[in-house]
Scaffold this motif. Sequence first.
Motif, PDB file in Angstrom:
ATOM      1  N   ASP A   1       0.891  -1.325  -0.061  1.00 37.37           N
ATOM      2  CA  ASP A   1       0.165   0.162   0.092  1.00 37.37           C
ATOM      3  C   ASP A   1       0.923   1.375  -0.027  1.00 37.37           C
ATOM      4  OD1 ASP A   1      -1.849   1.980   0.445  1.00 37.37           O
ATOM      5  OD2 ASP A   1      -2.921   1.282   2.155  1.00 37.37           O
ATOM      6  N   LEU A   2       1.078   1.891  -1.118  1.00 31.35           N
ATOM      7  CA  LEU A   2       1.936   2.878  -1.146  1.00 31.35           C
ATOM      8  C   LEU A   2       1.335   4.203  -0.486  1.00 31.35           C
ATOM      9  CD1 LEU A   2       3.133   3.005  -4.903  1.00 31.35           C
ATOM     10  CD2 LEU A   2       4.444   2.209  -2.798  1.00 31.35           C
ATOM     11  N   ASP A   3      -0.123   4.315  -0.483  1.00 31.24           N
ATOM     12  CA  ASP A   3      -0.607   5.443   0.343  1.00 31.24           C
ATOM     13  C   ASP A   3      -0.281   5.435   1.652  1.00 31.24           C
ATOM     14  OD1 ASP A   3      -1.832   6.468  -1.900  1.00 31.24           O
ATOM     15  OD2 ASP A   3      -3.662   5.380  -1.507  1.00 31.24           O
ATOM     16  N   THR A   4      -0.126   4.124   2.603  1.00 29.43           N
ATOM     17  CA  THR A   4       0.587   3.891   3.757  1.00 29.43           C
ATOM     18  C   THR A   4       1.625   4.542   3.883  1.00 29.43           C
ATOM     19  OG1 THR A   4      -0.886   2.148   4.144  1.00 29.43           O
ATOM     20  CG2 THR A   4       1.065   2.334   5.554  1.00 29.43           C
ATOM     21  N   LEU A   5       2.687   4.243   2.931  1.00 26.93           N
ATOM     22  CA  LEU A   5       4.076   4.584   2.871  1.00 26.93           C
ATOM     23  C   LEU A   5       4.149   6.221   2.832  1.00 26.93           C
ATOM     24  CD1 LEU A   5       5.557   1.857   0.650  1.00 26.93           C
ATOM     25  CD2 LEU A   5       6.213   2.318   3.043  1.00 26.93           C
ATOM     26  N   PHE A   6       3.323   6.761   1.816  1.00 30.49           N
ATOM     27  CA  PHE A   6       3.407   8.053   1.745  1.00 30.49           C
ATOM     28  C   PHE A   6       2.923   9.020   2.811  1.00 30.49           C
ATOM     29  CE2 PHE A   6       2.933   7.576  -3.115  1.00 30.49           C
ATOM     30  CZ  PHE A   6       4.178   7.339  -3.296  1.00 30.49           C
ATOM     31  N   PHE A   7       1.768   8.370   3.556  1.00 26.88           N
ATOM     32  CA  PHE A   7       1.424   9.075   4.734  1.00 26.88           C
ATOM     33  C   PHE A   7       2.583   8.986   5.776  1.00 26.88           C
ATOM     34  CE2 PHE A   7      -0.254   8.235   9.052  1.00 26.88           C
ATOM     35  CZ  PHE A   7      -1.027   9.353   9.078  1.00 26.88           C
ATOM     36  N   PHE A   8       3.161   7.840   5.915  1.00 22.90           N
ATOM     37  CA  PHE A   8       4.080   8.110   7.033  1.00 22.90           C
ATOM     38  C   PHE A   8       5.439   8.737   6.559  1.00 22.90           C
ATOM     39  CE2 PHE A   8       1.927   4.277   8.755  1.00 22.90           C
ATOM     40  CZ  PHE A   8       1.842   4.573   9.908  1.00 22.90           C
ATOM     41  N   LEU A   9       5.804   8.896   5.463  1.00 24.66           N
ATOM     42  CA  LEU A   9       6.755   9.830   4.951  1.00 24.66           C
ATOM     43  C   LEU A   9       6.577  11.328   5.151  1.00 24.66           C
ATOM     44  CD1 LEU A   9       7.948   8.031   1.614  1.00 24.66           C
ATOM     45  CD2 LEU A   9       9.330   8.386   3.606  1.00 24.66           C
ATOM     46  N   ASP A  10       5.142  11.764   4.863  1.00 21.85           N
ATOM     47  CA  ASP A  10       4.719  13.158   5.004  1.00 21.85           C
ATOM     48  C   ASP A  10       4.701  13.305   6.644  1.00 21.85           C
ATOM     49  OD1 ASP A  10       4.491  13.574   2.429  1.00 21.85           O
ATOM     50  OD2 ASP A  10       2.145  13.054   2.338  1.00 21.85           O
ATOM     51  N   TRP A  11       4.380  12.239   7.555  1.00 22.61           N
ATOM     52  CA  TRP A  11       3.993  12.743   8.812  1.00 22.61           C
ATOM     53  C   TRP A  11       5.523  12.655   9.463  1.00 22.61           C
ATOM     54  CZ3 TRP A  11       5.707   9.294  12.909  1.00 22.61           C
ATOM     55  CH2 TRP A  11       5.126   9.739  14.227  1.00 22.61           C
ATOM     56  N   ILE A  12       6.577  12.054   9.083  1.00 22.08           N
ATOM     57  CA  ILE A  12       7.863  12.437   9.468  1.00 22.08           C
ATOM     58  C   ILE A  12       8.477  13.728   9.064  1.00 22.08           C
ATOM     59  CG2 ILE A  12       8.092   9.965  10.441  1.00 22.08           C
ATOM     60  CD1 ILE A  12      10.246   9.798   7.949  1.00 22.08           C
ATOM     61  N   GLY A  13       8.106  13.991   7.742  1.00 23.86           N
ATOM     62  CA  GLY A  13       8.522  15.179   7.293  1.00 23.86           C
ATOM     63  C   GLY A  13       8.059  16.485   7.795  1.00 23.86           C
ATOM     64  N   GLU A  14       6.792  16.311   8.437  1.00 23.25           N
ATOM     65  CA  GLU A  14       6.282  17.535   9.043  1.00 23.25           C
ATOM     66  C   GLU A  14       6.301  17.399  10.826  1.00 23.25           C
ATOM     67  OE1 GLU A  14       2.269  17.180   8.001  1.00 23.25           O
ATOM     68  OE2 GLU A  14       2.584  17.585   5.798  1.00 23.25           O
ATOM     69  N   ASP A  15       7.099  16.151  11.239  1.00 26.17           N
ATOM     70  CA  ASP A  15       7.256  16.161  12.637  1.00 26.17           C
ATOM     71  C   ASP A  15       8.200  17.264  13.333  1.00 26.17           C
ATOM     72  OD1 ASP A  15       7.531  15.458  15.359  1.00 26.17           O
ATOM     73  OD2 ASP A  15       8.226  13.686  14.972  1.00 26.17           O
ATOM     74  N   PRO A  16       7.875  18.301  13.971  1.00 21.48           N
ATOM     75  CA  PRO A  16       8.512  19.409  14.445  1.00 21.48           C
ATOM     76  C   PRO A  16       9.592  18.891  15.643  1.00 21.48           C
ATOM     77  CG  PRO A  16       6.535  19.537  15.549  1.00 21.48           C
ATOM     78  CD  PRO A  16       6.483  18.466  14.710  1.00 21.48           C
ATOM     79  N   ARG A  17       9.469  17.624  16.016  1.00 25.43           N
ATOM     80  CA  ARG A  17      10.478  17.250  17.309  1.00 25.43           C
ATOM     81  C   ARG A  17      11.838  17.149  16.595  1.00 25.43           C
ATOM     82  NH1 ARG A  17       6.436  12.464  19.449  1.00 25.43           N
ATOM     83  NH2 ARG A  17       6.417  12.455  17.167  1.00 25.43           N
ATOM     84  N   VAL A  18      12.844  17.398  17.718  1.00 19.31           N
ATOM     85  CA  VAL A  18      14.153  17.213  17.198  1.00 19.31           C
ATOM     86  C   VAL A  18      14.639  16.009  17.807  1.00 19.31           C
ATOM     87  CG1 VAL A  18      16.621  18.130  17.389  1.00 19.31           C
ATOM     88  CG2 VAL A  18      14.537  19.814  17.262  1.00 19.31           C
ATOM     89  N   TYR A  19      15.396  15.194  16.788  1.00 21.99           N
ATOM     90  CA  TYR A  19      15.775  13.739  17.560  1.00 21.99           C
ATOM     91  C   TYR A  19      17.257  13.736  17.424  1.00 21.99           C
ATOM     92  CZ  TYR A  19      11.030  12.389  16.732  1.00 21.99           C
ATOM     93  OH  TYR A  19       9.606  12.168  16.973  1.00 21.99           O
ATOM     94  N   PHE A  20      17.997  13.554  18.753  1.00 23.84           N
ATOM     95  CA  PHE A  20      19.496  13.706  18.748  1.00 23.84           C
ATOM     96  C   PHE A  20      19.984  12.127  18.632  1.00 23.84           C
ATOM     97  CE2 PHE A  20      18.027  17.243  20.867  1.00 23.84           C
ATOM     98  CZ  PHE A  20      18.748  18.275  20.262  1.00 23.84           C
ATOM     99  N   GLY A  21      21.158  12.022  18.127  1.00 19.95           N
ATOM    100  CA  GLY A  21      21.892  10.701  18.055  1.00 19.95           C
ATOM    101  C   GLY A  21      21.526  10.242  16.897  1.00 19.95           C
ATOM    102  N   THR A  22      22.631   9.404  16.571  1.00 21.55           N
ATOM    103  CA  THR A  22      22.347   8.587  15.346  1.00 21.55           C
ATOM    104  C   THR A  22      22.909   6.928  15.560  1.00 21.55           C
ATOM    105  OG1 THR A  22      22.835  10.543  13.855  1.00 21.55           O
ATOM    106  CG2 THR A  22      23.137   8.418  12.910  1.00 21.55           C
ATOM    107  N   ASP A  23      22.042   6.218  15.645  1.00 17.04           N
ATOM    108  CA  ASP A  23      22.574   4.952  15.988  1.00 17.04           C
ATOM    109  C   ASP A  23      22.268   3.738  14.791  1.00 17.04           C
ATOM    110  OD1 ASP A  23      22.850   2.381  17.218  1.00 17.04           O
ATOM    111  OD2 ASP A  23      22.108   2.990  19.063  1.00 17.04           O
ATOM    112  N   MET A  24      23.187   3.803  13.999  1.00 18.37           N
ATOM    113  CA  MET A  24      22.694   2.844  12.897  1.00 18.37           C
ATOM    114  C   MET A  24      22.775   1.225  13.416  1.00 18.37           C
ATOM    115  SD  MET A  24      25.000   4.126   9.682  1.00 18.37           S
ATOM    116  CE  MET A  24      25.103   5.935   9.568  1.00 18.37           C
TER     117      MET A  24
END
Length: 244
Positions: free
Chosen positions: A75-98
Amino acid sequence: PLFIDRMVPEYERQDLVLVLDRSASMHARDVPPSRFTRAIQEIKSFLAEKPAEIDRVSLVGFAGTAITLSHLTRDLDTLFFFLDWIGEDPRVYFGTDMTEALTNALELVNKDDALNQQAEATQKIFLILSDGDDQSEKLAGLLDQLQRKQIRVHSIGIGSDTAVPIPVAQEDGVTQYLLDEEGEQLTTQFDETTLRMVADMTGGRYFRSTTGHELADFIGEIVRQEKRQIGLKRSEDYMELHIP
């Protein structure tokens, strides 16, 4: 009409596991409009015209911790929804743990395999997209585990070679930047060392994007490289004949 009966290549179905860095440094604007926004735009462009061999896609987001945003889905609509959601998320996330990001991706695939034991097997393609500033300490061990499982991890690095500030908020039209304890502006600089290691240790490919415009093409190149022909299938077509 003319009937055409021919044999065409048949390829193994592929599942694409996208692992996307959403840490604070990804909001740097050396790649306009930002590293993160450009990455989302390019991923959406690829998905909108994804190859037929790509069956399902999942999305894992990470910074200091990782989260499965979308399990494997058609379901590409589901993927697009979550991509848009994280793109608009104003919170700041620190660290990078691959390490945690790829562990999350591996667990996602293992659970899917366990639930679909009777289903036709699909090839799993891991792709991590980041600006490369990894701070984990157990990555080499995990990459060795992935290599033993014959899972290649491809990586794409995004960012320029210049040290740039990190925007964190915008108030009254004025952009605010991340500061250290002394009130000095913090900067981030792209580092490809870890991303190269991820690809090299697992047999994947590494690409570097300095403008962001190449990302969709890079993803497409990775997918094409992973195509595996499993046989031939019959194709029946009709062609209209126009006799003058």
